[in-house]
Design a protein around this motif. Structure first.
Motif, short mmCIF file in Angstrom:
data_model
loop_
_atom_site.label_atom_id
_atom_site.label_comp_id
_atom_site.label_asym_id
_atom_site.label_seq_id
_atom_site.Cartn_x
_atom_site.Cartn_y
_atom_site.Cartn_z
N GLY A 497 0.77 -1.11 0.05
CA GLY A 497 0.00 0.10 -0.06
C GLY A 497 0.84 1.42 -0.26
O GLY A 497 0.59 2.17 -0.61
N VAL A 498 1.94 1.33 0.77
CA VAL A 498 2.82 2.30 0.52
C VAL A 498 3.55 2.65 -0.65
O VAL A 498 3.57 3.74 -1.08
N GLY A 499 3.88 1.47 -1.22
CA GLY A 499 4.41 1.39 -2.63
C GLY A 499 3.37 2.07 -3.52
O GLY A 499 3.61 2.56 -4.54
N ARG A 500 1.97 1.58 -3.43
CA ARG A 500 1.20 2.33 -4.24
C ARG A 500 1.19 3.78 -4.18
O ARG A 500 0.96 4.35 -5.02
N VAL A 501 1.07 4.26 -2.87
CA VAL A 501 1.03 5.83 -2.76
C VAL A 501 2.60 6.39 -3.41
O VAL A 501 2.25 7.47 -4.23
#
Length: 548
Positions: A497-501
């Protein structure tokens, strides 16, 4: 590494150097740090007067052997991993032609490439948490179905806003399947083979990348796929979107019909009989034709059943129940950033952000950048200012097939990196590969900015592709080994999820700046990859670590 002691014996693997497995809670030899606290697992292992021997998870996996079951599992999980790659990367290949039909500016294209990552950000932690609570297999089936159905529906969206919405919902499905696939797969693997097998699973991302590039090359330039249905002008890129949804749907069906639940999850859930049933299936396939009978044993399982809504029952009103559910859902994040897991969680958060901003920000724009080089007659996409004209001023038809050929070449350049990871991950460890590959990726991106010819730009892009895949493979191994079972999918979901941000911000940055000064996002990518490589040095080494 390891050696086999008694060929063909399913109990016969032992470490070459020590001749024994490390005891639970043993310090890592490279870092001097306790990788796991066995008390976090909460699994008692007491025979309680029962004559039947009771095995831990790692011992039961060894009893089940290694063979046909694991190779079939690799194909099933690999196809699911490839389907996610196809669904994510297909947008980058349709941009050069879809921009005309949907009347997209460069900023709109940035929003479109970011939409699937926004969905993945929403879905990543949600699905990861559900997988830790309800089971890996069930979540995989649902998330892959969501991915395929809404990805296919996007092909008939007449307006940009609807296409954007459907890609977002498809991204929610992708966000669930990516972290859960690796948790699920790793929990079937013997400890001494886990690193190499997870690396082999990661290579299927390259297969999906090549499949997406090959389909784009074969389908999008074709005029026979163009027809009208009412007010909808069905161009070849829409057929390409339909074809890209098929791998996810077939993968969901495969898991629904054939694949068992993770035995590690079942043991943590206290479902001993079901876990033994899975080990029985594994043993039967691995020992096919060898005349061996399944050994009788019990399992050291948790005494607490998962999914019991104890906290919900203590809450009164609906608002209080929702607050309790929300608090419970965030508990894994609290556990990740407290105690012995805190330092590695902070480091992984930074690394995931840096690589995701750099990889997806640059990769999703490769076809558009190469189209600019085609239109400008060659040269660097950033150093040659003559090719920085807005895409709306360039013609979409006839389709320039060289753009897709170059995308296919870059996708195929992942192969050396994947082979290198499989061969070296157990020798060097995930931490070493992660740090070194990030540093080399940083250098290769910087060279994309300074090269002056199209051939040089393509060559450096291939280097970036081949090296960055080593980073992702190392992260896949580290992510599964650095967290216990009850946090594994939640942690991977959170970090993805952090990577998607990061991917969203990277794509929006490219969309905003690519027409005016594309040197800024390219150099920013290089700087972030350098930062990630340095931060990765603080992570613990996890070579051939037991899963808890």
């Amino acid at each position: 590494m390891y050696r086999h002691v008694h060929t063909g014996d399913f109990e016969a693997q032992e470490p070459l150097l020590t001749g024994k497995y490390p005891e639970p809670g043993e310090r890592d030899s490279d870092e001097g740090e306790i990788i796991f606290d066995r008390s976090m697992s909460k699994i008692p292992c007491d025979a309680g007067g029962n004559a039947k021997r009771r095995l831990t998870y790692e011992e039961a996996v060894e009893e089940a052997g290694f063979g046909s079951f694991h190779w079939l599992l690799l194909l099933a999980c690999g196809w699911a991993n490839a389907s996610d790659a196809v669904e994510i990367l297909c947008v980058s290949f349709l941009l050069p032609t879809a921009r005309c039909d949907l009347l997209l500016s460069s900023s709109d294209m940035g929003l479109l490439t970011a939409s699937i990552f926004l969905g993945m950000m929403v879905g990543g932690y949600m699905w990861g948490y559900l997988a830790d609570q309800r089971g890996r297999r069930r979540v995989l089936v649902v998330s892959l179905t969501v991915n395929g159905v809404f990805g296919g529906l996007a092909s008939v969206a007449p307006k940009f806003w609807l296409f954007l919405l459907l890609r977002f919902v498809s991204g929610i499905g992708v966000g669930g399947s990516i972290p859960v696939i690796f948790s699920y797969f790793s929990e079937f693997m013997p400890r001494l083979r886990r690193g190499a097998m997870i690396s082999a699973l990661a290579t299927f991302w390259m297969a999906g990348n090549i499949l997406a590039a090959g389909l784009a090359w074969l389908v999008i330039p074709r005029t026979w796929a163009h027809f009208s249905v009412g007010r909808l002008d069905f161009q070849s890129w829409r057929l390409f979107v339909v074809l890209c949804s098929i791998p996810s749907l077939t993968s969901a069906l495969l898991f629904r019909l054939l694949m068992p639940e993770s035995p590690k999850f079942l043991m943590e859930a206290g479902r001993e009989k079901e876990a033994i049933g899975v080990f029985h299936v594994m043993f039967k396939l691995n020992m096919w034709g060898k005349g061996k009978s399944f050994p009788e044993f019990g399992l050291c399982t948790s005494s607490k059943q998962r999914g019991e809504p104890e906290e919900s029952r203590t809450c009164g009103s609906r608002t209080e129940r929702l607050a309790c559910v929300f608090k419970k859902a965030l508990l894994p994040v609290k556990q990740m950033f407290n105690g012995p897991l805190k330092s590695r969680s902070i480091a992984l958060l930074i690394v995931f952000y840096c690589i995701s901003f750099g990889y997806y920000g640059l990769w999703m724009w490769f076809p558009a950048l190469f189209e600019r080089m085609e239109s400008g007659g060659g040269g660097s996409p950033c150093a040659n200012t003559s090719v920085l004209s807005p895409l709306l001023n360039q013609s979409c038809y006839p389709v320039k097939t060289a753009v897709y050929m170059e995308g296919f070449i870059i996708a195929a350049s992942n192969l050396p990196g994947n082979i290198f990871t499989i061969l070296m991950i157990d020798r060097l460890g995930g931490k070493t590969l992660l740090s070194c590959s990030l540093l080399v990726s940083s250098l290769s991106v910087f060279l994309i900015y300074v090269v002056q010819t199209k051939v040089q730009s393509l060559a450096v892009s291939c280097v970036f592709s081949g090296v960055s895949v080593i980073t992702w493979n190392a992260l896949d191994v580290l992510g599964t080994e650095l967290y216990p079972t009850q946090l594994r999918s939640s942690a991977l979901g959170f970090f993805t999820g952090v990577g998607r941000v990061a991917a969203i911000t990277g794509n929006v940055a490219f969309g905003r700046l690519v027409d005016t000064n594309c040197a800024v996002p390219v150099l920013l990518v290089s700087a972030l990859l350098l930062t990630g490589g340095l931060v990765a040095l603080v992570l613990p080494q996890s070579r051939q670590t037991e899963l808890t």
